[in-house]
Design an enzyme around this catalytic site. Structure first.
Site, PDB file in Angstrom:
ATOM      1  N   TYR A  73      21.184  31.380  86.311  1.00 29.49           N
ATOM      2  CA  TYR A  73      20.532  30.771  85.154  1.00 29.49           C
ATOM      3  C   TYR A  73      20.068  29.361  85.499  1.00 29.49           C
ATOM      4  O   TYR A  73      20.831  28.537  86.033  1.00 29.49           O
ATOM      5  CB  TYR A  73      21.480  30.726  83.955  1.00 29.49           C
ATOM      6  N   GLN A 113      20.422  34.556  74.768  1.00 31.63           N
ATOM      7  CA  GLN A 113      19.791  35.865  74.959  1.00 31.63           C
ATOM      8  C   GLN A 113      19.586  36.177  76.443  1.00 31.63           C
ATOM      9  O   GLN A 113      19.648  37.342  76.855  1.00 31.63           O
ATOM     10  CB  GLN A 113      18.474  35.971  74.188  1.00 31.63           C
ATOM     11  N   ASN A 153      23.214  24.754  78.122  1.00 33.15           N
ATOM     12  CA  ASN A 153      23.727  24.046  76.950  1.00 33.15           C
ATOM     13  C   ASN A 153      24.922  24.788  76.340  1.00 33.15           C
ATOM     14  O   ASN A 153      25.411  25.782  76.886  1.00 33.15           O
ATOM     15  CB  ASN A 153      22.616  23.836  75.920  1.00 33.15           C
ATOM     16  N   THR A 160      26.824  16.981  81.274  1.00 33.81           N
ATOM     17  CA  THR A 160      27.114  16.356  82.558  1.00 33.81           C
ATOM     18  C   THR A 160      27.911  15.073  82.378  1.00 33.81           C
ATOM     19  O   THR A 160      27.906  14.451  81.302  1.00 33.81           O
ATOM     20  CB  THR A 160      25.796  16.064  83.306  1.00 33.81           C
ATOM     21  N   GLN A 183      23.036   9.538  84.929  1.00 30.43           N
ATOM     22  CA  GLN A 183      23.644  10.711  84.294  1.00 30.43           C
ATOM     23  C   GLN A 183      23.370  10.728  82.794  1.00 30.43           C
ATOM     24  O   GLN A 183      23.163  11.792  82.204  1.00 30.43           O
ATOM     25  CB  GLN A 183      25.145  10.749  84.558  1.00 30.43           C
ATOM     26  N   HIS A 199      20.320  12.701  81.382  1.00 34.05           N
ATOM     27  CA  HIS A 199      20.285  14.150  81.197  1.00 34.05           C
ATOM     28  C   HIS A 199      20.287  14.568  79.737  1.00 34.05           C
ATOM     29  O   HIS A 199      19.584  15.493  79.345  1.00 34.05           O
ATOM     30  CB  HIS A 199      21.504  14.798  81.875  1.00 34.05           C
ATOM     31  N   GLU A 232      33.190  15.610  86.718  1.00 30.83           N
ATOM     32  CA  GLU A 232      32.221  16.450  87.424  1.00 30.83           C
ATOM     33  C   GLU A 232      31.720  15.705  88.664  1.00 30.83           C
ATOM     34  O   GLU A 232      31.710  16.246  89.778  1.00 30.83           O
ATOM     35  CB  GLU A 232      31.055  16.772  86.489  1.00 30.83           C
ATOM     36  N   HIS A 233      31.262  14.475  88.470  1.00 35.01           N
ATOM     37  CA  HIS A 233      30.815  13.614  89.561  1.00 35.01           C
ATOM     38  C   HIS A 233      31.697  12.366  89.563  1.00 35.01           C
ATOM     39  O   HIS A 233      31.800  11.695  88.534  1.00 35.01           O
ATOM     40  CB  HIS A 233      29.366  13.154  89.379  1.00 35.01           C
ATOM     41  N   ASP A 254      22.565  15.455  93.608  1.00 33.33           N
ATOM     42  CA  ASP A 254      21.773  16.277  92.694  1.00 33.33           C
ATOM     43  C   ASP A 254      20.648  17.001  93.423  1.00 33.33           C
ATOM     44  O   ASP A 254      20.219  18.077  92.986  1.00 33.33           O
ATOM     45  CB  ASP A 254      21.163  15.411  91.584  1.00 33.33           C
ATOM     46  N   GLU A 301      63.306  48.088  90.409  1.00 35.86           N
ATOM     47  CA  GLU A 301      62.351  47.955  89.303  1.00 35.86           C
ATOM     48  C   GLU A 301      62.294  49.207  88.445  1.00 35.86           C
ATOM     49  O   GLU A 301      61.440  49.314  87.569  1.00 35.86           O
ATOM     50  CB  GLU A 301      60.962  47.622  89.860  1.00 35.86           C
ATOM     51  N   HIS A 307      57.778  55.475  92.984  1.00 36.39           N
ATOM     52  CA  HIS A 307      57.183  54.651  94.033  1.00 36.39           C
ATOM     53  C   HIS A 307      57.884  54.903  95.366  1.00 36.39           C
ATOM     54  O   HIS A 307      57.241  55.061  96.407  1.00 36.39           O
ATOM     55  CB  HIS A 307      57.289  53.168  93.674  1.00 36.39           C
TER      56      HIS A 307
END
Length: 436
Positions: free
Chosen positions: A126, A190, A219, A242, A264, A267, A333-334, A367, A421, A426
């Site tokens: 994506y 979607q 998002n 971000t 940042q 964004h 994240e960064h 980036d 067990e 087994h």
């Protein structure tokens, strides 16, 4: 401009005290569930309805025609083409070294376990397209999947009214440069539902077959849809807005720090920019720089909203040891380290999506063209998750191979554990092989 949080003298766990955006994905899940279920049940018609409602585009087809992808590459600005090719080359160099090799372990004579690393068959990648468009994200998603050996790569990106209802032309051009031909002009929840469940189209050539793994940022609606699809498909992470954290001392250049915080914030109004420092002089100097640089930047309103939001701020600490504990608790994240002996401090960091060391390694480099991946965990998830890599598209499969003597030698232990067990069958499955 930035809120200040003073942790000097505090020995409390800083996690509940640090700035963080308040996003409730569970609420978004319930709001987006009808869209995902409609796509599952009705396919193309539901995708077209949601796309018209959310993106203002009425889809004629799901799949982008091959000639449109080729045309985007042909008309791509030469400077952007050169930059994308360089980014691809560097990312491929880094990600090629991540590919794991099969390993066979001889456990005993006649008994081996081989770990095979097998790529998933088909992945959905994506690429968002809201406040900005991201051809670089095509690179970051596609390259590790290709290096992993994935057969089927599918890119989905929102349709743009200014591009005739197709994804952004630079996104399409990046796909062309990477040899990706299956691209869908669908965005949002979607798109995630289409990738996870598959969908019919206007004809057989327009059909989207379901994928095994979905990766890529988006998002909150994309994140919510990925949560709904988790289990139906694998996902990389639930990415939020971000974020950047900068651990800095008095040696840092306030112009650099301010510029990186702004980069940042550019964004998204919900983007987080956090400075952690033991120097009030630096904090004051950064504030002064922000006043100048924000006024001069293109997206000043968006940046100002992000920097003054509850998710951003300056955190004052006693010293760098406390600062290290704070950035580990934040798990950015960064994470930039702008201190003396920056590499030494960076190598002690435990929690971060990616770490940028010293004055000449800004997040913007990562980036686009460092060779590293920019699809990274957010919202503190770096405490338990990694960024996108070749491993994201591989599965480890154990292949067990014992001969008769090796099984006979360990049979008693298998039987003992099976009986402990209360699973005697087994043990019987082993001893039956030696019955006469």
């Amino acid at each position: 401009m930035l809120n200040r949080i003073d942790l000097r003298g505090s020995r409390r766990d800083p996690r509940g005290l640090l700035p963080r955006a308040q996003l409730d994905v569970s609420v978004a899940v319930e709001r987006i569930r009808p869209v995902v279920e409609a796509v599952h049940e009705h396919g193309f018609s539901a995708i077209r309805e949601a796309t018209e409602r959310f993106d203002g585009v009425r889809l004629e087809r799901l799949r982008v025609p091959a000639e449109a992808i080729a045309a985007a590459a042909e008309t791509l600005d030469p400077e952007v083409r050169a930059a994308l090719l360089e980014a691809i080359k560097r990312a491929r160099k880094v990600h090629a070294d991540q590919r794991r090799t099969d390993t066979t372990t001889k456990v005993v004579d006649g008994g081996t376990v081989t770990e095979r690393w097998v790529p998933v068959r088909r992945v959905g990648l994506y690429v968002p397209g809201g406040l900005a468009v991201y051809p670089s994200t095509v690179v970051m998603n596609v390259v590790p999947a290709q290096e992993a050996g994935v057969e089927g790569l599918v890119v989905a990106s929102p349709p743009q009214t200014e591009n005739g209802g197709l994804p952004d032309s630079r996104v399409l051009a990046a796909c062309a440069l990477l040899g990706v031909t299956e691209v869908y002009g669908v965005g949002g929840a979607q798109a995630i539902a289409m990738l996870g469940h598959g969908s019919d189209g206007v004809d057989e050539d327009d059909r989207c077959e379901p994928v095994d793994v979905i990766t890529g940022p988006g998002n909150i609606w994309v994140t919510a849809a990925k949560r709904l699809l988790r289990g139906v498909v694998g996902i990389d992470a639930e990415a939020g807005p971000t974020e950047i954290a900068i651990l800095a001392d008095e040696t840092a250049d306030p112009r650099h720090v301010a510029a990186d915080l702004i980069s940042q914030a550019e964004h998204d109004p919900l983007a987080a920019s956090v400075l952690v420092t033991d120097s009030t002089a630096l904090a004051d100097a950064v504030e002064a720089e922000l006043a100048v640089q924000v006024a001069a930047t293109k997206h000043d309103e968006r940046v100002r909203t992000a920097l003054t939001g509850e998710q951003s701020g300056v955190v004052l600490v006693d010293d760098l040891e406390q600062g290290l504990a704070v950035v580990d608790a934040y798990a950015a994240e960064h994470l930039e380290i702008q201190t003396r002996d920056a590499r030494e401090w960076a190598m002690r960091v435990r929690n971060a999506g990616a770490i940028f060391v010293g004055a000449w390694s800004p997040v913007s480099l990562g980036d686009y063209a460092a060779g590293s991946n920019h699809v990274l965990p957010t919202g503190g998830c770096a405490r338990h998750s990694s960024g996108l890599s070749v491993q994201s598209f591989l599965r480890g499969i154990h292949v067990i191979e014992y001969d008769e003597a090796a099984l006979r030698d360990v049979a008693g232990h298998v039987v003992a554990l099976a009986n402990a067990e209360d699973l005697p069958a087994h043990g019987d499955a082993v001893t039956a092989r030696f019955a006469r």
